[in-house]
Design a protein around this motif. Structure first.
Motif, PDB file in Angstrom:
ATOM      1  N   GLN A   1      18.298  24.707 -27.284  1.00 28.42           N
ATOM      2  CA  GLN A   1      19.394  25.487 -26.714  1.00 28.42           C
ATOM      3  C   GLN A   1      20.687  24.687 -26.613  1.00 28.42           C
ATOM      4  O   GLN A   1      21.758  25.225 -26.830  1.00 28.42           O
TER       5      GLN A   1
ATOM      6  N   ARG B   1      15.366  28.975 -20.011  1.00 26.51           N
ATOM      7  CA  ARG B   1      15.289  27.673 -20.671  1.00 26.51           C
ATOM      8  C   ARG B   1      14.930  26.539 -19.706  1.00 26.51           C
ATOM      9  O   ARG B   1      15.246  26.575 -18.533  1.00 26.51           O
ATOM     10  N   GLU B   2      14.244  25.540 -20.261  1.00 26.95           N
ATOM     11  CA  GLU B   2      13.898  24.314 -19.556  1.00 26.95           C
ATOM     12  C   GLU B   2      15.024  23.298 -19.767  1.00 26.95           C
ATOM     13  O   GLU B   2      15.807  23.432 -20.701  1.00 26.95           O
ATOM     14  N   GLU B   3      15.057  22.258 -18.913  1.00 28.47           N
ATOM     15  CA  GLU B   3      16.135  21.281 -19.046  1.00 28.47           C
ATOM     16  C   GLU B   3      15.639  19.874 -18.741  1.00 28.47           C
ATOM     17  O   GLU B   3      14.781  19.678 -17.889  1.00 28.47           O
TER      18      GLU B   3
ATOM     19  N   TYR C   1      17.429  16.083 -17.870  1.00 27.66           N
ATOM     20  CA  TYR C   1      18.604  15.269 -17.587  1.00 27.66           C
ATOM     21  C   TYR C   1      18.208  13.809 -17.790  1.00 27.66           C
ATOM     22  O   TYR C   1      17.097  13.409 -17.430  1.00 27.66           O
TER      23      TYR C   1
ATOM     24  N   TYR D   1      13.020  16.178 -15.565  1.00 24.23           N
ATOM     25  CA  TYR D   1      12.706  17.470 -16.190  1.00 24.23           C
ATOM     26  C   TYR D   1      12.702  18.538 -15.108  1.00 24.23           C
ATOM     27  O   TYR D   1      12.196  18.312 -14.007  1.00 24.23           O
TER      28      TYR D   1
ATOM     29  N   GLY E   1      13.511  25.977 -15.805  1.00 19.09           N
ATOM     30  CA  GLY E   1      14.759  26.694 -15.597  1.00 19.09           C
ATOM     31  C   GLY E   1      14.781  27.616 -14.396  1.00 19.09           C
ATOM     32  O   GLY E   1      15.849  27.937 -13.875  1.00 19.09           O
TER      33      GLY E   1
ATOM     34  N   PHE F   1      22.219  16.026 -20.998  1.00 16.09           N
ATOM     35  CA  PHE F   1      21.307  17.145 -20.782  1.00 16.09           C
ATOM     36  C   PHE F   1      20.822  17.685 -22.124  1.00 16.09           C
ATOM     37  O   PHE F   1      21.531  17.642 -23.120  1.00 16.09           O
TER      38      PHE F   1
ATOM     39  N   THR G   1      18.523  21.209 -23.357  1.00 13.82           N
ATOM     40  CA  THR G   1      17.857  22.443 -22.930  1.00 13.82           C
ATOM     41  C   THR G   1      17.124  23.074 -24.111  1.00 13.82           C
ATOM     42  O   THR G   1      17.533  22.943 -25.264  1.00 13.82           O
TER      43      THR G   1
END
Length: 113
Positions: free
Chosen positions: A37, A58-60, A62, A87, A90, A108, A110
């Motif tokens: 993403q 969506r997952e993210e 950092y 982690y 979302g 980041f 995603t």
């Protein structure tokens, strides 16, 4: 398929909420992929905040590149310092704040769930 990006030519722009800046280096449309993403940088200035938010689609991840601050997850806080990888799914409320005297720079990534 593959891509290269000269990210030095991409500026940071003010994030529309809080007091931080974002540099969107690569997004799904530019990459032409299915689940990826976005990739970029978040800059949280001293006293700034990248406010808590969710994005259930969506997952993210950092990754703290420099500076220090706090990762906020729901009602909990975790120290953010250089080298920390974080982690978050979302649908979990999350954000970043910087109470230090130096900018906090976070990468980041995603991906769609």
């Amino acid at each position: 398929m593959w891509h290269t990006v000269e990210s030095d030519s991409i500026p940071f722009t003010p994030y529309d909420r809080g007091s931080s800046n974002i540099k969107r280096i690569l997004d799904r449309a530019a990459a032409g992929c299915k689940r990826f993403q976005g990739f970029g940088l978040i800059e949280v200035p001293p006293g700034g905040i990248f406010p808590q938010h969710t994005h259930p689609e969506r997952e993210e991840i950092y990754y703290v590149l420099s500076g220090s601050g706090t990762i906020m997850v729901e009602d909990k806080e975790t120290e953010a310092k250089k080298g920390l990888l974080f982690y978050v799914s979302g649908d979990t409320l999350h954000g970043i704040k910087n109470e230090s005297k130096e900018p906090l720079i976070v990468t980041f990534v995603t991906a769609l769930i």
